[in-house]
Structures are given as structure tokens and as C-alpha cells.
Design a protein around this motif. Structure first.
Motif, PDB file in Angstrom:
ATOM      1  N   LEU A  66      33.133 -25.997  41.234  1.00 52.65           N
ATOM      2  CA  LEU A  66      32.110 -25.207  40.557  1.00 52.65           C
ATOM      3  C   LEU A  66      31.611 -24.082  41.464  1.00 52.65           C
ATOM      4  O   LEU A  66      31.795 -24.115  42.683  1.00 52.65           O
ATOM      5  CB  LEU A  66      30.954 -26.106  40.129  1.00 52.65           C
ATOM      6  CG  LEU A  66      31.328 -27.207  39.122  1.00 52.65           C
ATOM      7  CD1 LEU A  66      30.138 -28.115  38.856  1.00 52.65           C
ATOM      8  CD2 LEU A  66      31.849 -26.603  37.819  1.00 52.65           C
ATOM      9  N   VAL A  67      30.990 -23.095  40.851  1.00 55.77           N
ATOM     10  CA  VAL A  67      30.539 -21.890  41.545  1.00 55.77           C
ATOM     11  C   VAL A  67      29.019 -21.890  41.638  1.00 55.77           C
ATOM     12  O   VAL A  67      28.327 -22.198  40.662  1.00 55.77           O
ATOM     13  CB  VAL A  67      31.029 -20.630  40.796  1.00 55.77           C
ATOM     14  CG1 VAL A  67      30.474 -19.370  41.431  1.00 55.77           C
ATOM     15  CG2 VAL A  67      32.555 -20.602  40.754  1.00 55.77           C
TER      16      VAL A  67
ATOM     17  N   THR B 223      27.387 -10.836  38.647  1.00 59.57           N
ATOM     18  CA  THR B 223      26.584 -11.534  37.645  1.00 59.57           C
ATOM     19  C   THR B 223      27.451 -11.953  36.469  1.00 59.57           C
ATOM     20  O   THR B 223      28.224 -11.158  35.937  1.00 59.57           O
ATOM     21  CB  THR B 223      25.438 -10.632  37.146  1.00 59.57           C
ATOM     22  OG1 THR B 223      24.634 -10.238  38.262  1.00 59.57           O
ATOM     23  CG2 THR B 223      24.563 -11.367  36.139  1.00 59.57           C
ATOM     24  N   VAL B 224      27.326 -13.215  36.064  1.00 58.54           N
ATOM     25  CA  VAL B 224      28.111 -13.737  34.945  1.00 58.54           C
ATOM     26  C   VAL B 224      27.161 -14.258  33.875  1.00 58.54           C
ATOM     27  O   VAL B 224      26.021 -14.619  34.143  1.00 58.54           O
ATOM     28  CB  VAL B 224      29.055 -14.868  35.406  1.00 58.54           C
ATOM     29  CG1 VAL B 224      29.990 -14.365  36.495  1.00 58.54           C
ATOM     30  CG2 VAL B 224      28.278 -16.071  35.892  1.00 58.54           C
ATOM     31  N   ARG B 225      27.670 -14.299  32.650  1.00 59.79           N
ATOM     32  CA  ARG B 225      26.936 -14.865  31.524  1.00 59.79           C
ATOM     33  C   ARG B 225      27.408 -16.305  31.346  1.00 59.79           C
ATOM     34  O   ARG B 225      28.608 -16.570  31.296  1.00 59.79           O
ATOM     35  CB  ARG B 225      27.218 -14.056  30.256  1.00 59.79           C
ATOM     36  CG  ARG B 225      26.350 -14.411  29.064  1.00 59.79           C
ATOM     37  CD  ARG B 225      24.960 -13.875  29.220  1.00 59.79           C
ATOM     38  NE  ARG B 225      24.240 -13.884  27.945  1.00 59.79           N
ATOM     39  CZ  ARG B 225      22.934 -13.699  27.849  1.00 59.79           C
ATOM     40  NH1 ARG B 225      22.210 -13.478  28.933  1.00 59.79           N
ATOM     41  NH2 ARG B 225      22.341 -13.701  26.675  1.00 59.79           N
ATOM     42  N   ALA B 226      26.456 -17.238  31.255  1.00 58.26           N
ATOM     43  CA  ALA B 226      26.823 -18.647  31.151  1.00 58.26           C
ATOM     44  C   ALA B 226      26.026 -19.329  30.051  1.00 58.26           C
ATOM     45  O   ALA B 226      24.924 -18.900  29.705  1.00 58.26           O
ATOM     46  CB  ALA B 226      26.594 -19.358  32.486  1.00 58.26           C
TER      47      ALA B 226
ATOM     48  N   VAL C 186      27.988 -23.383  38.207  1.00 54.55           N
ATOM     49  CA  VAL C 186      28.622 -22.771  37.038  1.00 54.55           C
ATOM     50  C   VAL C 186      30.133 -22.995  37.093  1.00 54.55           C
ATOM     51  O   VAL C 186      30.736 -23.044  38.172  1.00 54.55           O
ATOM     52  CB  VAL C 186      28.329 -21.251  37.001  1.00 54.55           C
ATOM     53  CG1 VAL C 186      28.878 -20.615  35.731  1.00 54.55           C
ATOM     54  CG2 VAL C 186      26.839 -20.983  37.098  1.00 54.55           C
ATOM     55  N   GLU C 187      30.722 -23.137  35.913  1.00 51.89           N
ATOM     56  CA  GLU C 187      32.179 -23.265  35.857  1.00 51.89           C
ATOM     57  C   GLU C 187      32.834 -22.003  36.420  1.00 51.89           C
ATOM     58  O   GLU C 187      32.305 -20.891  36.272  1.00 51.89           O
ATOM     59  CB  GLU C 187      32.630 -23.494  34.419  1.00 51.89           C
ATOM     60  CG  GLU C 187      32.228 -24.860  33.872  1.00 51.89           C
ATOM     61  CD  GLU C 187      32.632 -25.054  32.425  1.00 51.89           C
ATOM     62  OE1 GLU C 187      32.822 -26.206  32.028  1.00 51.89           O
ATOM     63  OE2 GLU C 187      32.744 -24.032  31.706  1.00 51.89           O
ATOM     64  N   PRO C 188      33.999 -22.137  37.074  1.00 51.44           N
ATOM     65  CA  PRO C 188      34.657 -20.983  37.693  1.00 51.44           C
ATOM     66  C   PRO C 188      35.252 -20.028  36.660  1.00 51.44           C
ATOM     67  O   PRO C 188      35.338 -20.343  35.470  1.00 51.44           O
ATOM     68  CB  PRO C 188      35.744 -21.628  38.552  1.00 51.44           C
ATOM     69  CG  PRO C 188      36.043 -22.922  37.867  1.00 51.44           C
ATOM     70  CD  PRO C 188      34.732 -23.394  37.313  1.00 51.44           C
TER      71      PRO C 188
ATOM     72  N   TYR D  39      30.125 -22.535  31.425  1.00 49.35           N
ATOM     73  CA  TYR D  39      28.931 -23.361  31.254  1.00 49.35           C
ATOM     74  C   TYR D  39      28.235 -23.618  32.595  1.00 49.35           C
ATOM     75  O   TYR D  39      28.893 -23.738  33.635  1.00 49.35           O
ATOM     76  CB  TYR D  39      29.288 -24.710  30.634  1.00 49.35           C
ATOM     77  CG  TYR D  39      29.619 -24.657  29.162  1.00 49.35           C
ATOM     78  CD1 TYR D  39      28.606 -24.674  28.207  1.00 49.35           C
ATOM     79  CD2 TYR D  39      30.947 -24.575  28.734  1.00 49.35           C
ATOM     80  CE1 TYR D  39      28.909 -24.621  26.847  1.00 49.35           C
ATOM     81  CE2 TYR D  39      31.264 -24.520  27.386  1.00 49.35           C
ATOM     82  CZ  TYR D  39      30.237 -24.550  26.440  1.00 49.35           C
ATOM     83  OH  TYR D  39      30.539 -24.485  25.100  1.00 49.35           O
ATOM     84  N   VAL D  40      26.905 -23.693  32.521  1.00 46.25           N
ATOM     85  CA  VAL D  40      26.128 -24.210  33.644  1.00 46.25           C
ATOM     86  C   VAL D  40      26.238 -25.731  33.581  1.00 46.25           C
ATOM     87  O   VAL D  40      25.868 -26.346  32.580  1.00 46.25           O
ATOM     88  CB  VAL D  40      24.647 -23.784  33.563  1.00 46.25           C
ATOM     89  CG1 VAL D  40      23.824 -24.489  34.631  1.00 46.25           C
ATOM     90  CG2 VAL D  40      24.511 -22.274  33.693  1.00 46.25           C
ATOM     91  N   ARG D  41      26.754 -26.345  34.629  1.00 48.58           N
ATOM     92  CA  ARG D  41      26.951 -27.790  34.632  1.00 48.58           C
ATOM     93  C   ARG D  41      25.759 -28.554  35.196  1.00 48.58           C
ATOM     94  O   ARG D  41      25.549 -29.720  34.869  1.00 48.58           O
ATOM     95  CB  ARG D  41      28.205 -28.129  35.435  1.00 48.58           C
ATOM     96  CG  ARG D  41      29.496 -27.745  34.744  1.00 48.58           C
ATOM     97  CD  ARG D  41      29.730 -28.618  33.526  1.00 48.58           C
ATOM     98  NE  ARG D  41      30.974 -28.275  32.821  1.00 48.58           N
ATOM     99  CZ  ARG D  41      31.501 -29.014  31.855  1.00 48.58           C
ATOM    100  NH1 ARG D  41      30.876 -30.125  31.482  1.00 48.58           N
ATOM    101  NH2 ARG D  41      32.609 -28.643  31.251  1.00 48.58           N
TER     102      ARG D  41
END
Length: 388
Positions: free
Chosen positions: A42-43, A63-66, A88-90, A97-99
Motif C-alpha cells: 500500500l501507498v 495527489t490521487v483521488r481515492a 491507499v491502494e497502489p 481505495y483507502v484501506r
């Protein structure tokens, strides 16, 4: 990006001053907490904005959208919030998704305006709570006390910023207003700043004319994460722009009819400051409800808590008990009666909020009501006996 390279870059962040995440508060402690998630590929990232089940997360690669569906529990205090550090998923997952989010160091929470026994988390992992209060209208000291109670309870260090100080041109009057707030906020820095540009004079220049409050604030917020709170029209967005050094947040003039703002900020946004530190700007709060803020109330009214230690009875309610040091201080003028009334009010409100989820406390409150009722009845009967 492989999970191995992702983990390597994150663990080296504290020693890399140019790192993206270091600018957002990443340090060795966060890296240690994130290690189990890194092992899963995960990131790491920090939430800079949340909006309807989605969030923007700043990572080492941008920046990513999750999606927050995996971490949206029934408890509103455990939802993903601006300021959270998350796993966050890679890249390659659609959607991403935010895990999970890392354990919070602090959390700024208020009660919801719905009337239900729920709290609402406004910001996470905050070091300073900047309370913006406009001097364009009459000071509401009781509201400031509410904000302070929430700030202290969150674990953050509060700072009160009196905006639009240029609208109080008389230096003596302005000094008296600052003194009133300082009395209301023991142990809290109180800074006066101008909150507008006028005739080509910048906010920073006008603030320096008023005593350099903005310079002091910039130094405070440069270390760690700060949340900017206050009612609509308090000048929060203008203040945020001054600290950012550019017009990032939209600004609108307050309504001339009542001086209230127009909610130019509609989401909580986390922004990196050029001088270091990060700032979370929040929408104007109409309601400032307490949420399990007993210790916060105690810190706001520290002088009353200190006086209470000299009361004859350890469970003194400071109402009519003999030997009450608090009432004695009110009688001599050492303690303003307004402060005691506000203290009582906030304690009662906080007790009601806590009692909604604490059966034992509800029972204690009922017993106290019965005790006071019996005392009132006995006093009335004694009075009637004297009149006969």
C-alpha cells in the motif's frame, strides 16, 4: 510503482528535505506506523480534502483521488477526515481505495447540529487550532470560550486571531478588546491582524502596523499542522491566503446587513505553507457544540478550577455552598460573574452530551436533580414555616 520502491521512498522521507510528504508532516514515527501497510504494497499519503465518499490524498508521486468505502464505519468519529495519514491502494487499481488510516495523534471534534448523540470530526492530527474572530462586530466572548474548549480537548494548542483589526482604528479601544479576549483565554496567544487589503497596502504590511500579529502567527503555524476555525465572515479565507502568500482560497465580503459571511469555503482543505507547516481551512461553523470536552472546559476556565481547590467541600457546585472560594472571588470582583455563568453553562451542556451515551452518568444526573429538588422543597417549607 512497485510496493518495494514505494516503501523505500517513504522510509527515507524524514532525511529527505525535498520530499513531498515531508512538507505535509511525514516523519519517522509515521513511517514506523505505516510499515505494516507498506509490507502489503500500500501507498502512504495524507488526506487533503474529503467530499462525499471520495478524498484527495497527497502521496510521494502526487495527489490521487481515492474512495473511502472500505473505511466508512457507522461511527462518524472514525470516518476518513482531512489531516488523516492513510494507506491507499497502489497505482493500477481502479478505483483506488483507502484501506486504512493511521492512529490519530489528535482529533478536533464537535457535536453535530442534528440533535442526535453524535460527534463530528473536523480535522485530524492537528498541532495548533487557530480561532479566527472578527472585530467588525461585537465580541462574543462566550463563543470564543466554546471554541477554546474544543481546541484544548482536541489536544491542539489554541491561538486566537482577532481579524479585521483595522476596523478598530483607535489603538486604546483595540488594546482593550485584546485584553478582554486574553482574560477569556488564559494561557492562549491572542493576536490582532488586519483582514483586508486597502489602497494597495498588503495584509502583511497592515498587520505589522497593528503590532506584527501575522508575523507571529506565521511563525507559530510553520511548525506542524494548524486548523483554521471560526464562524462565517470571520476572515478565515483571507487569513489563509495571507499565510499562503497567494490567493488560493476564494474570498467574499461579509453581508452588510448582519456582517455574516457567505460560506466561501465549503470543504476542509489541507494546504502546505511556503514557510513550513500545513494549514487546514474549514467552512464557517454555525454551531459550536461541545463533544465530551470536560477537560477542555477545565482548561478554558483554569482560574475557576484553581479557586475550586480552596472550597470547603470537594464536591462544591459553586452555587450557594458555604465556604465556596469561587463565589467569594465573584463577590470581591476577582472573578467576573460572566465567567462563572459561562463555566456552569458549558459544564451542563457537556454533561448532557456525555450522558446521552453514558448510562451511569445519566443516573448520576437524575440523582442530582432529585437531591436539588428535595433541597428546594425543604427550603420552601422552612420559609413557609417562618412566615406563619
Amino acid at each position: 510503482m512497485s510496493s518495494t520502491s514505494s516503501f523505500t521512498s517513504f522510509t527515507s522521507l524524514p532525511s529527505s528535505p525535498s520530499s513531498v510528504l515531508a512538507a505535509y508532516g511525514w516523519d519517522g514515527t509515521w513511517a514506523d506506523a505505516f510499515a505494516p501497510y507498506a509490507a502489503e504494497g500500500l501507498v502512504a499519503g495524507r488526506v487533503v480534502r474529503v467530499d462525499r465518499g471520495q478524498c484527495d490524498v497527497v502521496t510521494a508521486d502526487g495527489t490521487v483521488r481515492a474512495d473511502t468505502a472500505f473505511v466508512t464505519p457507522h461511527d462518524p468519529l472514525r470516518v476518513v477526515c482531512t489531516g488523516d495519514w492513510v494507506a491507499v491502494e497502489p497505482e493500477g487499481h481502479t478505483p483506488r481505495y483507502v484501506r486504512a488510516y493511521l492512529p490519530r495523534r489528535t482529533a478536533f471534534v464537535r457535536s453535530t447540529s442534528s440533535g442526535r448523540s453524535e460527534g463530528q470530526i473536523l480535522a485530524a492530527n492537528v498541532d495548533h487550532a487557530v480561532i479566527a474572530v472578527s472585530l467588525a462586530g461585537e465580541l462574543d466572548l462566550a463563543r470564543i470560550e466554546r471554541f477554546l474548549a474544543l481546541a484544548w480537548q482536541s489536544g491542539a494548542q489554541p491561538v486566537v486571531v482577532l481579524t479585521k483589526a483595522d476596523l478598530v482604528p483607535d489603538a486604546v479601544t483595540r488594546a482593550h478588546l485584546v485584553q478582554d479576549v486574553e482574560t477569556t483565554a488564559p494561557g492562549v496567544p491572542v493576536l490582532a491582524v488586519s483582514a483586508r487589503e486597502d489602497g494597495g497596502t498588503s495584509l502583511l504590511e497592515r498587520s505589522r502596523e497593528l503590532g506584527g500579529g501575522l508575523d507571529v502567527l506565521a511563525a507559530v503555524v510553520s511548525g506542524g499542522t494548524s486548523v483554521l476555525i471560526g464562524v462565517s465572515g470571520a476572515g478565515k479565507s483571507t487569513l489563509a491566503n495571507a499565510l499562503l502568500g497567494e490567493d488560493v482560497m476564494d474570498v467574499q465580503a461579509a453581508r452588510e446587513v448582519d456582517g455574516k459571511g457567505r460560506h466561501t469555503t465549503t470543504t476542509r482543505n489541507l494546504l502546505a505553507l511556503p514557510g513550513g507547516g500545513v494549514l487546514i481551512d474549514t467552512p464557517g461553523l454555525r454551531g459550536v457544540g461541545l463533544w465530551d470536552a470536560g477537560s477542555g472546559v477545565g482548561q478554558v476556565f483554569s482560574e475557576i478550577e484553581e479557586l475550586a481547590g480552596d472550597c470547603r467541600f470537594h464536591d462544591c457546585a459553586h452555587e450557594s455552598e458555604p465556604g465556596c472560594a469561587v463565589l467569594e472571588a465573584v463577590g470581591t470582583g476577582a472573578l467576573p460573574e460572566r465567567r462563572l455563568e459561562s463555566y456552569r453553562k458549558l459544564l451542563r451542556e457537556n454533561q448532557r452530551i456525555v450522558a446521552k451515551t453514558d448510562a451511569r452518568l445519566r443516573a448520576e444526573i437524575r440523582r442530582e436533580w432529585k437531591r436539588k429538588g428535595a433541597m428546594g422543597k425543604a427550603a420552601m417549607e422552612a420559609k413557609r414555616g417562618r412566615l406563619r
